[in-house]
Design an enzyme around this catalytic site. Structure first.
Site, PDB file in Angstrom:
ATOM      1  N   GLY A  10      25.224  41.892  35.064  1.00 52.40           N
ATOM      2  CA  GLY A  10      25.465  40.576  34.804  1.00 52.40           C
ATOM      3  C   GLY A  10      24.217  39.759  34.705  1.00 52.40           C
ATOM      4  N   ARG A  73      27.256  47.844  31.389  1.00 51.19           N
ATOM      5  CA  ARG A  73      28.001  48.923  31.301  1.00 51.19           C
ATOM      6  C   ARG A  73      27.204  50.180  30.813  1.00 51.19           C
ATOM      7  NH1 ARG A  73      32.355  49.491  27.632  1.00 51.19           N
ATOM      8  NH2 ARG A  73      31.581  47.806  26.460  1.00 51.19           N
ATOM      9  N   ASP A 109      24.639  45.570  42.784  1.00 49.72           N
ATOM     10  CA  ASP A 109      24.710  46.959  43.510  1.00 49.72           C
ATOM     11  C   ASP A 109      24.873  48.046  42.370  1.00 49.72           C
ATOM     12  OD1 ASP A 109      27.170  45.987  42.108  1.00 49.72           O
ATOM     13  OD2 ASP A 109      28.329  46.569  44.013  1.00 49.72           O
ATOM     14  N   GLY A 110      25.332  47.854  41.038  1.00 47.34           N
ATOM     15  CA  GLY A 110      25.560  49.137  40.182  1.00 47.34           C
ATOM     16  C   GLY A 110      24.170  49.190  39.740  1.00 47.34           C
ATOM     17  N   THR A 111      23.514  48.505  39.300  1.00 50.14           N
ATOM     18  CA  THR A 111      21.988  48.662  39.354  1.00 50.14           C
ATOM     19  C   THR A 111      21.165  49.404  40.096  1.00 50.14           C
ATOM     20  OG1 THR A 111      21.782  46.800  37.639  1.00 50.14           O
ATOM     21  CG2 THR A 111      19.864  47.528  38.213  1.00 50.14           C
ATOM     22  N   THR A 131      22.278  38.556  41.968  1.00 50.38           N
ATOM     23  CA  THR A 131      23.589  38.513  41.789  1.00 50.38           C
ATOM     24  C   THR A 131      24.132  37.094  42.083  1.00 50.38           C
ATOM     25  OG1 THR A 131      25.861  39.077  42.321  1.00 50.38           O
ATOM     26  CG2 THR A 131      24.471  39.845  43.815  1.00 50.38           C
ATOM     27  N   ASP A 133      26.946  36.465  43.079  1.00 45.91           N
ATOM     28  CA  ASP A 133      27.907  36.777  44.063  1.00 45.91           C
ATOM     29  C   ASP A 133      27.289  36.842  45.690  1.00 45.91           C
ATOM     30  OD1 ASP A 133      29.557  36.993  41.767  1.00 45.91           O
ATOM     31  OD2 ASP A 133      29.459  39.219  42.033  1.00 45.91           O
ATOM     32  N   ASP A 135      26.519  39.370  47.113  1.00 46.67           N
ATOM     33  CA  ASP A 135      27.070  40.494  47.965  1.00 46.67           C
ATOM     34  C   ASP A 135      26.312  41.528  48.070  1.00 46.67           C
ATOM     35  OD1 ASP A 135      27.305  41.002  45.034  1.00 46.67           O
ATOM     36  OD2 ASP A 135      29.317  41.539  44.997  1.00 46.67           O
ATOM     37  N   MET A 175      33.754  32.453  40.578  1.00 50.52           N
ATOM     38  CA  MET A 175      33.285  33.869  40.289  1.00 50.52           C
ATOM     39  C   MET A 175      33.099  34.372  42.125  1.00 50.52           C
ATOM     40  SD  MET A 175      31.232  34.582  37.099  1.00 50.52           S
ATOM     41  CE  MET A 175      32.245  34.825  35.513  1.00 50.52           C
ATOM     42  N   ARG A 177      33.577  38.275  42.956  1.00 51.64           N
ATOM     43  CA  ARG A 177      34.185  39.426  42.859  1.00 51.64           C
ATOM     44  C   ARG A 177      35.046  39.705  44.189  1.00 51.64           C
ATOM     45  NH1 ARG A 177      30.528  44.345  41.160  1.00 51.64           N
ATOM     46  NH2 ARG A 177      29.400  43.643  43.014  1.00 51.64           N
ATOM     47  N   GLU A 227      37.860  34.313  43.101  1.00 55.06           N
ATOM     48  CA  GLU A 227      38.701  34.737  42.275  1.00 55.06           C
ATOM     49  C   GLU A 227      39.380  36.392  42.962  1.00 55.06           C
ATOM     50  OE1 GLU A 227      36.062  36.338  38.957  1.00 55.06           O
ATOM     51  OE2 GLU A 227      34.517  37.399  40.254  1.00 55.06           O
ATOM     52  N   HIS A 277      31.841  31.706  33.213  1.00 59.49           N
ATOM     53  CA  HIS A 277      30.456  31.950  33.014  1.00 59.49           C
ATOM     54  C   HIS A 277      29.949  30.844  33.353  1.00 59.49           C
ATOM     55  CE1 HIS A 277      32.568  35.560  31.457  1.00 59.49           C
ATOM     56  NE2 HIS A 277      31.486  36.017  32.199  1.00 59.49           N
ATOM     57  N   GLN A 279      29.257  29.358  35.700  1.00 57.59           N
ATOM     58  CA  GLN A 279      28.634  29.393  37.097  1.00 57.59           C
ATOM     59  C   GLN A 279      27.468  30.301  36.976  1.00 57.59           C
ATOM     60  OE1 GLN A 279      32.049  30.385  40.151  1.00 57.59           O
ATOM     61  NE2 GLN A 279      32.692  30.570  38.078  1.00 57.59           N
ATOM     62  N   ARG A 280      27.136  31.144  36.100  1.00 59.70           N
ATOM     63  CA  ARG A 280      26.200  32.048  35.670  1.00 59.70           C
ATOM     64  C   ARG A 280      24.986  31.695  34.825  1.00 59.70           C
ATOM     65  NH1 ARG A 280      28.748  37.901  34.751  1.00 59.70           N
ATOM     66  NH2 ARG A 280      27.441  37.721  32.779  1.00 59.70           N
TER      67      ARG A 280
HETATM   68  O1  F6P Z   1      28.895  39.943  39.459  1.00 58.93           O
HETATM   69  C1  F6P Z   1      28.500  38.778  38.959  1.00 58.93           C
HETATM   70  C2  F6P Z   1      29.909  38.349  38.169  1.00 58.93           C
HETATM   71  O2  F6P Z   1      29.652  37.003  37.562  1.00 58.93           O
HETATM   72  C3  F6P Z   1      31.219  38.199  39.016  1.00 58.93           C
HETATM   73  O3  F6P Z   1      31.275  37.102  39.821  1.00 58.93           O
HETATM   74  C4  F6P Z   1      32.282  38.429  38.038  1.00 58.93           C
HETATM   75  O4  F6P Z   1      33.470  38.721  38.571  1.00 58.93           O
HETATM   76  C5  F6P Z   1      31.708  39.150  36.801  1.00 58.93           C
HETATM   77  O5  F6P Z   1      30.350  39.165  37.225  1.00 58.93           O
HETATM   78  C6  F6P Z   1      31.844  38.641  35.565  1.00 58.93           C
HETATM   79  O6  F6P Z   1      31.310  39.701  34.619  1.00 58.93           O
HETATM   80  P1  F6P Z   1      31.403  39.786  33.117  1.00 58.93           P
HETATM   81  O7  F6P Z   1      30.316  38.678  32.783  1.00 58.93           O
HETATM   82  O8  F6P Z   1      31.433  41.006  32.502  1.00 58.93           O
HETATM   83  O9  F6P Z   1      32.759  39.021  32.821  1.00 58.93           O
END
Ligand code: F6P
Length: 353
Positions: A10, A73, A109-111, A131, A133, A135, A175, A177, A227, A277, A279-280
């Site tokens: 993300g 993904r 973490d996935g990357t 991130t 998060d 985390d 958000m 996770r 969440e 989103h 927040q992002r």
């Molecule tokens: O890991 C960042 C994050 O924004 C999480 O806080 C949230 O659960 C997830 O990505 C949302 O992902 P997507 O953009 O795929 O809905």
């Protein structure tokens, strides 16, 4: 030296500041050539990349998102676009064809997990933690977190004025996770009365009792819920099941679940706001721009010194590196003895039980 740069997972505020710092440091300090891989590992699978020079990274330090694009993904070892096929040999072939000597992978973490597997196939890699998060293991901070906390804290302040005017219980869902960092820090910064995080299962009855007490004075309550929070003995609230994704579920909706449980027990109206989103998105805070710049510069220094296989990390406020395998696929949650939890309790903020 020819270095590839990609942003995976993300997006988050500060990615462009890292791209700028990595690229400019590599070009200016190491005389390197830099190539941007488009949309994370998807660009390595679909063979999409473009050269990055000083002009292409000028004026982006304050820009949200990522100029390279991203995908959450696109796992080359299990590619959703080819029925889960392993595309890693094609990816390695493309890297060799481009003449890339090393890869800077900016992500969560996935990357880092994918970067670690690619490193094991002989591609030198440096990871950079991103991130909202916060985390990722072994780093005190990831950039993007401060920006997300600022958005949520501001939203809580806005919700408070309308909550007090109407005498309502306002639930704001963040958000994060499986970690409660955003809700905890933003809840404290915004002055929430109740903060619910995944690490501490909540008790609906205890929250309802507090809201009832507050109906008399001051007349309203602000609840900040992560969440990933869940009731004691209860389940996570899942918004969607995800096929072909490193994370099998999309979280979301606990704010609505909580509202349904609280409303019958209260006189005042209970309303929920999901920030999602918002927040992002948007411009990174100055703190995140500086942290991203430090991380990017440090990553470039490690590349120039030939120090690979690690993720840049912040420890005791200094940049350092931790082996990718110590980070890959792991989650840093809020420890139950974290000083901010003590501070919250001392301030009379309910943690939901
Ligand atoms: O890991 C960042 C994050 O924004 C999480 O806080 C949230 O659960 C997830 O990505 C949302 O992902 P997507 O953009 O795929 O809905």
């Amino acid at each position: 030296m020819h270095i590839g740069v990609l942003t995976g997972g993300g997006d988050c505020p500060g990615l462009n500041a890292v791209i700028r710092a990595v690229t400019a440091s590599l070009i200016n300090d190491a005389g390197a050539r830099v190539t941007g891989i488009e949309r994370g590992f998807l660009g390595l699978i679909e063979r999409k990349s473009r050269p990055l020079d000083l002009a292409s990274v000028a004026g982006i330090v304050n820009l949200g998102g990522t100029i390279l694009g991203t995908h959450n993904r696109a796992d080359p070892f299990h590619y959703f676009g080819a029925g889960g096929a392993d595309m890693s040999s094609q990816v390695i072939a493309y890297i060799r064809e481009l003449g890339i000597d090393a890869l800077v992978a900016i992500g969560g973490d996935g990357t880092m997990a994918i970067a670690h597997r690619i490193a094991s196939l002989g591609v030198p890699v440096v990871g950079v933690p991103k991130t909202i998060d916060n985390d990722l293991m072994h780093t005190e901070r990831s950039f993007g977190f401060d920006s997300a906390v600022a958005v949520v804290a501001e939203a809580i302040g806005r919700l408070e004025t309308t909550a007090s005017s109407h005498g309502r219980v306002m639930i704001v869902e963040t958000m994060g996770r499986y970690a409660g960092w955003i809700a905890l820090e933003a809840g404290l910064a915004g002055g929430a009365d109740v903060i619910l995080i995944p690490e501490i299962p909540y008790d609906v009855e205890a929250i309802a009792a507090l809201c009832r007490k507050r109906e008399t004075a001051p007349g309203y309550t602000i609840i900040c819920v992560a969440e990933g929070a869940r009731p004691a003995g209860g389940q996570l609230t899942v918004a969607a099941l995800l096929a072909d994704s490193p994370d099998p579920v999309r979280l979301g909706g606990v704010g609505h679940v909580l509202r349904e449980k609280l409303q019958p027990q209260l006189t005042s109206e209970v309303r929920t706001t999901l920030l999602g989103h918002v927040q992002r998105g948007g411009s990174p805070t100055a703190f995140d721009r500086v942290l991203a710049t430090r991380f990017g510069h440090y990553a470039a220094q490690r590349v120039a010194r030939g120090e690979f296989g690690g993720m840049v990390a912040l420890q005791a406020a200094q940049c350092t590196s931790v082996p990718l395998e110590m980070v890959a696929g792991k989650t840093r949650t809020v420890p139950l003895d974290h000083p901010l939890l003590d501070a919250a309790r001392a301030l009379g903020v309910s943690l939901g039980h």
